[in-house]
Design an enzyme around this catalytic site. Structure first.
Site, PDB file in Angstrom:
ATOM      1  N   CYS A 629     -38.450  21.811  -7.655  1.00  0.00           N
ATOM      2  CA  CYS A 629     -37.175  22.898  -7.649  1.00  0.00           C
ATOM      3  C   CYS A 629     -36.052  22.384  -8.353  1.00  0.00           C
ATOM      4  O   CYS A 629     -36.982  20.984  -9.276  1.00  0.00           O
ATOM      5  CB  CYS A 629     -36.534  22.711  -6.275  1.00  0.00           C
ATOM      6  SG  CYS A 629     -37.455  23.705  -4.540  1.00  0.00           S
ATOM      7  N   THR A 630     -35.071  22.834  -9.009  1.00  0.00           N
ATOM      8  CA  THR A 630     -34.679  22.222 -10.360  1.00  0.00           C
ATOM      9  C   THR A 630     -33.743  21.499  -9.381  1.00  0.00           C
ATOM     10  O   THR A 630     -32.597  21.483  -8.704  1.00  0.00           O
ATOM     11  CB  THR A 630     -34.093  23.130 -10.962  1.00  0.00           C
ATOM     12  OG1 THR A 630     -34.866  24.335 -11.171  1.00  0.00           O
ATOM     13  CG2 THR A 630     -32.948  22.927 -12.420  1.00  0.00           C
TER      14      THR A 630
END
Ligand SMILES: [Zn+2]
Length: 777
Positions: A629-630
């Site tokens: 995930c960012t």
């Protein structure tokens, strides 16, 4: 003659009233916003009045549009009142076939204070005095300005409230010199003096004069624009039973007078509604335009002190003349149709007036008051005529247009307002039309995509397409500003579509936003495992290529390295501006990809992959959740998105667009960021310099703006790769994505470059081996 005796003979006048359609204010707001801006010079406008029969007053049509409702003579303004500004419109002009057009001026002041502080007496005497004092000049031109109006206004463009004050300037003689009639010859209804035949004759003659002037205006091009409708002022000559009407001209007046056998009268079109009892003896108030008429006769015709006969000419109604009637050949039906346009008399009066002397109009000038220094003028003309407000008091009127505007219209107006205001002072060369017509393509509708889209709205960008393959999840709304929890329900909506819809909900239906759900193919992500998958991806590639071709600017906002490869290649292949934004945990990068060789630096600006010495490959393999995930500091996306959009706006204002030269790194200071200075004048747009890259860090709160040239063996933007794509299209993309990373390295020449570099390094190491060892000891 004593003044007290005179007072009984004073003529009374009936002032005009204003009727302003909302469309006038809307047009004027536009004019203020787009062209007048801070300019406070008066702008020429026009108003119209018509003469409708008194019977209409009492019937169904009791709306405010009738010119004579409630005993008022209304000057009407609408959006066409500003059309006189449009020089093109008057050039190949349609004839202004209103019953009568009056010229006017509007002065839009910039502040409410300015409105309050404006000296109303000085304003009306500065802008309202007809040009009578000037010697010579076309009589027609002077006459055209004799009856006019002024508007002073302040428009609050933010809340659509307007304060305004109309004036119908009338020259006024000094006190004690007011216009009066001769006491032995009080005003009389013309019908009581003239025969039925003479009355009909008068109306017929006036009508003929009207037709003649209209015909001339149509035939003679230069008179077309000057045509303002039926004559306001004219000469009536009676000889025995016969009545003639002539256009008002000094020469005609002299000729007729010299002939001696005519009774010469001055006629004027009196729009004042006729009184209900036509048999009254007492003279009603006369039309407002008579005041300047008498001043005109005094000053221009030198009739001061003389007794003259004036006819207040009052037709019951005046219809527009159908233009096709003018071309009709003279025959019975045409004559009949023309006769139908004649009007009955609505209570015309004959007045015997003593004309004030020309110098009765000369008031002591301001130099006689406190200020004795500056002015050299000995006297001045003085005008009256400010309109009374709704409570019949001298004062301005107030208006709020908000209830009349649709919510959509209000939204569009309000959105544009801040941008338009930027043009007033800050950035006059701001090209809002270019911005609003720019087609943007946002690859990624996540944290960055949402933030970029919202900032684009702020700049008035109306065309936004979003591409994403994800669905809105419960973790999104807090950070991704276009989504709400409702978008996450039932497995979540498509991100691209949900974002596109949200943009319209925020900024209204003028926003052309759309969402496209597709997966961007990536090197290292094989899509050939099943024929179905390959067919889908092939279609996605086609769609993506079309989207790129149709757009002006591409924002690359995806969250993996390798998903940036194909868009970077396509942008260079189709020569599209591309702005790339990428986030780390606490650092970010915004950059533009170069397209061609910059003239000043003689090198093309690099792309996202130019600094790499490896080809893009699957970076999602072997990643833990926090790596997939960012994971970034929440403020980061907004900073990067804002920078990306601001950079685009600056680039769009440079003639070279994305290839606008980037500032050279500073050689003198230790700072990485070149400032705006003389040395960078040639590399700036109206909005400032345009860096190639902006790299920021939230741990140190610093920015760097390095400029990095393109790498000749770049796997995304090198000529070799672009040529290979142009040659093989889909097959090239397929190979790049589905074979291992050596394919791209080979095509781009990166493999050869690496081998060469390795060989050189080896040679270098061998050479320096001894020296290195020695040094370390
Ligand atoms: Zn590159």
């Amino acid at each position: 003659m004593s003044t007290t005796k005179n007072n009984n003979n004073l003529l009374k006048f009936h002032p005009f009233s204003s009727t302003v359609e909302p469309s006038f204010w809307l047009s004027l707001s536009k004019l203020k916003l787009h062209s007048l801006k801070l300019n406070e010079d008066p702008v020429p406008i026009q108003g119209s009045f018509s003469i409708t029969p008194p019977t209409i007053r009492n019937s169904k049509d009791s709306g405010s549009n009738n010119s004579s409702v409630g005993g008022l003579v209304r000057i009407r303004l609408d959006q066409s009142s500003l059309s006189s500004l449009d020089t093109n419109a008057t050039k190949d002009c349609t004839i202004q076939n209103e019953v009568r057009i009056l010229p006017g001026k509007v002065l839009v002041v910039n502040t409410k204070e300015g409105f309050k502080q404006c000296d109303k007496n000085e304003f009306i005497s500065t802008h309202g005095v007809p040009p009578l004092q000037e010697e010579g000049g076309e009589e027609e031109a002077v006459l055209a300005k004799l009856a006019s109006f002024l508007v002073l206004t302040y428009m609050n463009l933010k809340d659509h409230s307007i304060v305004y004050w109309f004036a119908f300037p009338a020259l006024t003689p000094k006190s004690g010199k007011a216009i009066s009639y001769i006491s032995q010859q009080p005003p009389q209804l013309l019908q009581q003096i003239w025969s039925q035949g003479q009355m009909e004759n008068l109306h017929e003659e006036y009508h003929k004069l009207r037709m003649l002037q209209l015909q001339t205006a149509i035939q003679e091009k230069e008179k077309k624009a000057a045509y303002k409708g039926c004559p306001l002022y004219f000469i009536i000559a009676s000889q025995e039973d016969k009545i003639q009407c002539h256009a008002l001209s000094y020469q005609t007046f002299v000729n007729l007078t010299n002939e001696g056998n005519h009774n010469v009268m001055f006629g004027f079109l009196d729009a004042t509604p006729s009184s209900s009892s036509s048999q009254q003896q007492q003279a009603p108030p006369m039309g407002w335009i008579l005041r300047n008429y008498i001043a005109y006769l005094s000053i221009k015709y030198k009739l001061g002190g003389m007794n003259v006969q004036i006819v207040s000419f009052k037709p019951k109604m005046l219809r527009r003349i159908p233009l096709d009637l003018l071309n009709e050949k003279e025959n019975e039906s045409a004559t009949l149709k023309k006769k139908e346009l004649y009007s009955e008399d609505g209570g015309s009066f004959l007045l015997n007036v003593t004309v004030p002397h020309a110098n009765d109009y000369q008031w002591p000038s301001a130099s006689n008051t406190t200020d004795t220094t500056a002015t050299t003028k000995q006297h001045a003309y003085k005008c009256v005529g400010w309109e009374l407000n709704a409570r019949s008091k001298p004062g301005p009127r107030f208006l709020n247009l908000t209830p009349l505007l649709s919510p959509t219209h209000l939204a569009v107006q309000a959105m544009d307002l801040n941008l338009r205001l930027m043009k007033w002072r800050m950035i006059p060369s701001l090209n809002l039309d270019k911005l609003s017509s720019t087609k943007t393509l946002l690859l990624g509708a996540g944290t960055l995509g949402c933030a970029v889209a919202r900032t684009l709205l702020g700049w008035g960008i109306k065309n936004i397409t979003l591409v994403d393959n994800g669905k809105v999840s419960y973790s999104n709304p807090a950070r991704q500003s276009l989504f709400t929890l409702a978008d996450c329900e039932n497995g979540g909506k498509d991100k691209a579509n949900a974002a596109a819809l949200a943009l319209q909900q925020i900024a209204g239906p003028t926003i052309q936003s759309s969402g496209v759900n597709l997966t961007i193919p990536m090197p290292g992500h094989d899509f050939t495992s099943t024929p179905d998958e390959e067919a889908t991806v092939q279609k996605d590639i086609e769609t993506l290529v079309n989207l790129v071709e149709q757009s002006d600017v591409i924002f690359l906002l995806t969250d993996t390295r390798e998903s940036r490869w194909l868009p970077a290649l396509l942008a260079r292949s189709y020569s599209k501006m591309l702005i790339n934004a990428a986030l780390g945990f606490d650092s970010w990068l915004v950059m533009r990809h170069g397209l061609s060789t910059c003239t000043s630096t003689k090198s093309r600006l690099g792309c996202y992959f130019c600094s790499d010495i490896v080809a893009p490959e699957n970076s999602m393999k072997d990643r833990t959740l926090d790596q997939q995930c960012t994971v970034t500091r929440p403020g980061l996306a907004n900073i990067a998105a804002s920078m990306a959009v601001e950079l685009m706006v600056s680039l769009l204002h440079h003639e070279d667009g994305v290839d606008a030269p980037a500032p050279a790194p500073s050689t003198t200071s230790t700072s990485y960021s070149p400032g705006i200075g003389a040395q960078n004048d040639n590399v700036s747009s109206p909005l400032g310099i345009m860096p190639h890259q902006i790299r920021g860090s939230l741990t140190s709160y610093t920015l760097m703006t390095p400029t990095i040239p393109a790498f000749q063996c770049c796997t995304a933007c090198s000529d070799a790769v672009v040529d290979a794509y142009k040659k093989d299209g889909y097959e090239f993309v397929k190979k790049a994505c589905c074979s291992d990373s050596t394919f791209l390295k080979d095509v781009s020449g990166l493999s050869a470059f690496q081998e060469e570099a390795a060989a050189k390094m080896e040679a270098f190491m061998e050479e320096e081996d001894d020296w290195d060892l020695e040094d370390e000891e």
